[in-house]
Design an enzyme around this catalytic site. Structure first.
Site, PDB file in Angstrom:
ATOM      1  N   HIS A 145      17.293 -31.558 -11.893  1.00  0.00           N
ATOM      2  CA  HIS A 145      17.624 -30.981 -10.582  1.00  0.00           C
ATOM      3  C   HIS A 145      18.028 -29.507 -10.705  1.00  0.00           C
ATOM      4  O   HIS A 145      18.479 -29.050 -11.753  1.00  0.00           O
ATOM      5  CB  HIS A 145      18.699 -31.800  -9.842  1.00  0.00           C
ATOM      6  CG  HIS A 145      20.092 -31.677 -10.361  1.00  0.00           C
ATOM      7  ND1 HIS A 145      21.087 -32.561 -10.007  1.00  0.00           N
ATOM      8  CD2 HIS A 145      20.696 -30.785 -11.190  1.00  0.00           C
ATOM      9  CE1 HIS A 145      22.213 -32.215 -10.585  1.00  0.00           C
ATOM     10  NE2 HIS A 145      22.005 -31.136 -11.316  1.00  0.00           N
ATOM     11  N   GLU A 175      17.293 -32.806  -5.840  1.00  0.00           N
ATOM     12  CA  GLU A 175      17.123 -33.955  -6.717  1.00  0.00           C
ATOM     13  C   GLU A 175      15.633 -34.320  -6.837  1.00  0.00           C
ATOM     14  O   GLU A 175      14.811 -33.894  -6.011  1.00  0.00           O
ATOM     15  CB  GLU A 175      17.904 -35.142  -6.135  1.00  0.00           C
ATOM     16  CG  GLU A 175      19.401 -34.872  -5.984  1.00  0.00           C
ATOM     17  CD  GLU A 175      20.138 -34.881  -7.328  1.00  0.00           C
ATOM     18  OE1 GLU A 175      20.119 -33.837  -8.020  1.00  0.00           O
ATOM     19  OE2 GLU A 175      20.727 -35.903  -7.679  1.00  0.00           O
TER      20      GLU A 175
END
Ligand code: F6R
Length: 240
Positions: free
Chosen positions: A138, A143
Site C-alpha cells: 500500500h 490498499e
C-alpha cells in the site's frame, strides 16, 4: 522510475531530507506531502536539523499529511498527527496555517476528503510526495485493489495493514478504516519519492519494481509516474 540505492538508512534519510530541501529552494511556495511511519522518521528529523542549520525559509511552503487512522485521536502516539507534530511541525514551530492533516475524528469524513482535495487543487497541486511502502504494497492507505482514479477517500484497511499498524501503538487498538490521499494525487504530483529500508521491505521493493503494474500491489503504480524515484538502502534492495 529511477532507483537509487544507499548504503544504509541514515544515508538514505539524509538524501531524502535533501530532496525536500531542494524542492523548497527551487520553489519556496512548494506543497509537500509526507507519509508518517517508521521509514520517514529519520528523514523528517534530518530535514528539521538541516532547515535549522541552513536557516531555510519555510514560511511560504505547505505541508500535507498523506493519511490518518480513522477514529484515532491526534494525541495518541500512534496517530499520524502525533508523528507530524513530534517530528516536523513542532520542532520547526510551523504555523498551523502551513499544514493540513485529515481530521479522522470528524463525523463527516467525506467532507474532510472534499476539503483536502480542494486545498491541494487550490494550491496548484502537490510538488513533492514522500511516501513509504506497506508490507502489502500500500501507499498511504491505498490498499490492494483500490481504484486508481481515487483522490482523497475513506477505505477499509486490509488485514495486513491492521496487523502491522499495531506497531505504532502502545496498547492494541482497533484500526479498521483509514482516510488517505488517493493514487490520483500521487500520479498528479510533480515528483514522487518512495522510501524503503531494511530487509523486511526487500520483498515489497522487488514486487514494486518487477511485478506487473496494478493496484493489486499499489506500490507498482509508482512506475506509472514519469518523475518518480525509489530510494532504498542496501537491505531493502537486496532481492533486486
Ligand atoms: C503512513 C503511510 C503508510 C506507511 C507504510 C509503511 O502515513 O502512509 O503507507 O508509509 O505503511 O510504514 P512504515 O514506514 O512504518 O514501514
Amino acid at each position: 522510475m529511477q532507483l537509487t540505492i544507499y548504503n544504509d538508512y541514515r544515508e538514505l534519510s539524509s538524501h531524502a531530507a535533501d530532496a525536500i530541501i531542494d524542492c523548497i529552494k527551487n520553489k519556496p511556495m512548494a506543497v509537500i506531502c509526507l507519509a508518517s511511519g517508521d521509514t520517514p522518521r529519520l528523514t523528517c528529523s534530518l530535514f528539521v536539523q538541516k532547515v535549522l542549520e541552513e536557516k531555510i525559509d519555510l514560511s511560504h511552503c505547505t505541508f500535507i499529511g498523506l493519511d490518518e487512522w480513522v477514529g484515532i485521536p491526534p494525541e495518541n502516539e500512534g496517530s499520524c498527527h502525533y508523528f507530524f507534530h513530534t517530528y516536523i511541525f513542532g520542532p520547526l514551530k510551523l504555523s498551523p496555517t502551513q499544514f493540513y492533516l485529515f481530521d479522522a475524528l470528524s463525523n463527516n469524513l467525506a467532507e474532510q476528503c472534499r476539503q483536502m482535495d480542494k486545498i491541494i487543487a487550490d494550491k496548484g497541486g502537490i510538488d513533492l510526495m514522500i511516501v513509504g511502502a506497506g508490507m502489502n504494497g500500500h501507499i498511504g492507505f491505498n490498499e490492494p485493489g483500490v481504484s486508481i482514479k481515487n483522490y482523497a477517500h475513506v477505505i477499509e484497511l486490509d488485514e495486513i495493514t491492521q496487523a502491522v499498524g499495531q506497531k505504532y501503538f502502545n496498547t492494541p487498538v482497533t484500526i479498521s478504516k483509514g482516510i488517505t490521499l488517493g493514487l490520483q494525487h500521487l500520479l498528479e504530483s510533480k515528483q514522487v519519492i518512495m522510501l524503503a529500508n531494511g530487509t523486511k521491505k526487500a520483498p515489497v521493493i522487488k514486487k514494486a519494481m518487477e511485478e506487473t503494474i496494478s493496484t493489486q500491489f499499489p506500490a507498482t503504480v509508482m512506475r506509472m509516474h514519469n518523475n518518480s524515484l525509489m530510494m532504498t538502502d542496501e537491505e531493502a534492495a537486496s532481492l533486486l
